[in-house]
Design an enzyme around this catalytic site. Structure first.
Site, PDB file in Angstrom:
ATOM      1  N   ASN A 144      89.845  90.808  37.866  1.00  0.00           N
ATOM      2  CA  ASN A 144      89.224  90.192  39.032  1.00  0.00           C
ATOM      3  C   ASN A 144      88.835  91.329  39.964  1.00  0.00           C
ATOM      4  O   ASN A 144      89.686  91.918  40.629  1.00  0.00           O
ATOM      5  CB  ASN A 144      90.181  89.217  39.720  1.00  0.00           C
ATOM      6  CG  ASN A 144      89.549  88.548  40.938  1.00  0.00           C
ATOM      7  OD1 ASN A 144      88.817  89.165  41.694  1.00  0.00           O
ATOM      8  ND2 ASN A 144      89.861  87.267  41.128  1.00  0.00           N
ATOM      9  N   GLU A 162      85.062  87.089  39.932  1.00  0.00           N
ATOM     10  CA  GLU A 162      84.671  87.272  41.332  1.00  0.00           C
ATOM     11  C   GLU A 162      83.700  88.440  41.493  1.00  0.00           C
ATOM     12  O   GLU A 162      83.915  89.331  42.323  1.00  0.00           O
ATOM     13  CB  GLU A 162      85.909  87.448  42.229  1.00  0.00           C
ATOM     14  CG  GLU A 162      86.596  86.141  42.566  1.00  0.00           C
ATOM     15  CD  GLU A 162      87.425  86.218  43.838  1.00  0.00           C
ATOM     16  OE1 GLU A 162      86.904  85.836  44.900  1.00  0.00           O
ATOM     17  OE2 GLU A 162      88.588  86.657  43.752  1.00  0.00           O
ATOM     18  N   TYR A 192      87.365  82.313  35.823  1.00  0.00           N
ATOM     19  CA  TYR A 192      87.916  82.435  37.168  1.00  0.00           C
ATOM     20  C   TYR A 192      88.263  81.013  37.606  1.00  0.00           C
ATOM     21  O   TYR A 192      87.420  80.260  38.081  1.00  0.00           O
ATOM     22  CB  TYR A 192      86.908  83.083  38.124  1.00  0.00           C
ATOM     23  CG  TYR A 192      87.377  83.102  39.555  1.00  0.00           C
ATOM     24  CD1 TYR A 192      88.653  83.522  39.883  1.00  0.00           C
ATOM     25  CD2 TYR A 192      86.535  82.676  40.580  1.00  0.00           C
ATOM     26  CE1 TYR A 192      89.094  83.524  41.186  1.00  0.00           C
ATOM     27  CE2 TYR A 192      86.964  82.680  41.895  1.00  0.00           C
ATOM     28  CZ  TYR A 192      88.245  83.099  42.198  1.00  0.00           C
ATOM     29  OH  TYR A 192      88.679  83.085  43.505  1.00  0.00           O
ATOM     30  N   ASP A 225      91.314  85.335  35.526  1.00  0.00           N
ATOM     31  CA  ASP A 225      92.196  85.016  36.643  1.00  0.00           C
ATOM     32  C   ASP A 225      92.465  83.516  36.567  1.00  0.00           C
ATOM     33  O   ASP A 225      91.637  82.703  36.965  1.00  0.00           O
ATOM     34  CB  ASP A 225      91.504  85.389  37.961  1.00  0.00           C
ATOM     35  CG  ASP A 225      92.354  85.081  39.188  1.00  0.00           C
ATOM     36  OD1 ASP A 225      93.453  84.514  39.015  1.00  0.00           O
ATOM     37  OD2 ASP A 225      91.911  85.378  40.308  1.00  0.00           O
ATOM     38  N   ASN A 229      94.947  82.034  38.120  1.00  0.00           N
ATOM     39  CA  ASN A 229      95.494  81.616  39.412  1.00  0.00           C
ATOM     40  C   ASN A 229      96.773  80.787  39.304  1.00  0.00           C
ATOM     41  O   ASN A 229      97.069  79.958  40.174  1.00  0.00           O
ATOM     42  CB  ASN A 229      94.433  80.875  40.230  1.00  0.00           C
ATOM     43  CG  ASN A 229      93.742  81.806  41.221  1.00  0.00           C
ATOM     44  OD1 ASN A 229      94.394  82.560  41.934  1.00  0.00           O
ATOM     45  ND2 ASN A 229      92.417  81.764  41.245  1.00  0.00           N
ATOM     46  N   ASP A 243      92.407  93.270  44.936  1.00  0.00           N
ATOM     47  CA  ASP A 243      93.814  92.876  45.037  1.00  0.00           C
ATOM     48  C   ASP A 243      94.425  92.584  43.666  1.00  0.00           C
ATOM     49  O   ASP A 243      95.632  92.372  43.550  1.00  0.00           O
ATOM     50  CB  ASP A 243      94.006  91.691  45.988  1.00  0.00           C
ATOM     51  CG  ASP A 243      93.003  90.577  45.787  1.00  0.00           C
ATOM     52  OD1 ASP A 243      92.103  90.714  44.932  1.00  0.00           O
ATOM     53  OD2 ASP A 243      93.099  89.551  46.493  1.00  0.00           O
ATOM     54  N   HIS A 244      93.608  92.580  42.626  1.00  0.00           N
ATOM     55  CA  HIS A 244      94.066  92.442  41.248  1.00  0.00           C
ATOM     56  C   HIS A 244      93.910  93.785  40.534  1.00  0.00           C
ATOM     57  O   HIS A 244      93.027  94.580  40.871  1.00  0.00           O
ATOM     58  CB  HIS A 244      93.232  91.423  40.480  1.00  0.00           C
ATOM     59  CG  HIS A 244      93.300  90.026  41.011  1.00  0.00           C
ATOM     60  ND1 HIS A 244      93.950  89.011  40.346  1.00  0.00           N
ATOM     61  CD2 HIS A 244      92.765  89.459  42.125  1.00  0.00           C
ATOM     62  CE1 HIS A 244      93.826  87.888  41.025  1.00  0.00           C
ATOM     63  NE2 HIS A 244      93.104  88.133  42.118  1.00  0.00           N
TER      64      HIS A 244
END
Length: 264
Positions: A8, A35, A105, A149, A151, A254-255
């Site tokens: 991501n 993303e 995603y 991702d 989530n 952040d990933h």
């Protein structure tokens, strides 16, 4: 050998230099991005050609979401497991070297883990339900890799604090059960967890709110690579890697990326 990565990237144009560095250092052959946050015509195609990944499949969206697959080897069409009822650019797929690669995603789900009170959470659950139905209809002998991702951090060893996170979207019991149903539907192997068995703690995401993500140690394993029974024998044992140092680069996503090697 085929080295597949999922990441991501949280804006591919903003972090294109980091992508190039990672591809060069890791030797990635197929890069699945989430993303990307751009339309197809805004995607930095030339930069990917320069880094040796000229074969592209892109599903873009203005300002939000967006997924892409970049490959060193030629790509063939694949039927994408479209599961987003809102029509967001959240899934894309290709075939590379005979392997069907599905890149997702999956919606984060907002803050309230209640389908009636929170439309974002309902969207997340609906996405998983549609994807599970699609997967259940597939031939398990098909060489299939699903990544991205997701989530959801499934295990108590995939979150920094199981008791606390069980009340937070991404690790609530209903989400864990939902992810498990998807995995069972396709008899998928979680290649990262196979390489690093429990009770070892794993993470692939750390919040930007922490000044030092390693010191705060509040990570979640939201990013996954799964293989079908038809592909799992091709996974090179112990090859799955969480590239945590990438999270420490300047202005990172952040990933962090995850890779696995396939003997195909």
């Amino acid at each position: 050998m085929l080295r597949v990565a999922t990441w991501n990237i949280n804006s591919v144009r903003l972090r294109i230099d980091q992508v190039a560095r990672f591809v060069a250092e890791s030797g990635t052959d197929v890069l699945c991005l989430q993303e990307i946050k751009c339309l197809e015509d805004q995607f930095p195609r030339n930069a990917f050609a320069d880094m040796g990944l000229p074969h592209l499949k892109i599903a873009g969206q203005k300002g939000w979401h967006g997924v892409a697959i970049a490959s060193r080897r030629p790509i063939e069409p694949s039927e994408t497991f479209q599961s987003c009822k809102l029509g967001h650019a959240r899934c894309v797929s290709v075939q590379v070297a005979g392997v069907d690669i599905q890149n997702f995603y999956i919606p984060a789900g907002g803050d309230v883990p209640d389908r009636e009170l929170n439309p974002k959470f309902d969207h997340k659950m609906d996405f998983y339900e549609q994807l599970t139905a699609t997967v259940a209809a597939q031939d398990r002998s098909r060489p299939l890799l699903m990544c991205g991702d997701f989530n959801i951090a499934p295990s108590e060893f995939d979150v920094w604090n199981h008791r606390y996170m069980s009340k937070i979207v991404s690790h609530t019991p209903i989400e864990v059960e939902t992810l498990n149903r998807l995995q069972v539907a396709g008899a998928f192997t979680d290649v990262v967890r196979e390489a690093f068995p429990e009770p070892q703690k794993l993470a692939s995401w750390w919040s930007y709110r922490a000044e030092d993500f390693r010191k705060s140690a509040r990570g979640l394993r939201l990013d996954h690579i799964w293989t079908s029974p038809g592909l799992t024998p091709a996974v090179v044992a112990g090859s799955a890697t969480i590239h945590e140092p990438v999270r420490a680069w300047t202005q990172p996503s952040d990933h962090c990326p995850i890779t696995v090697d396939l003997d195909v």
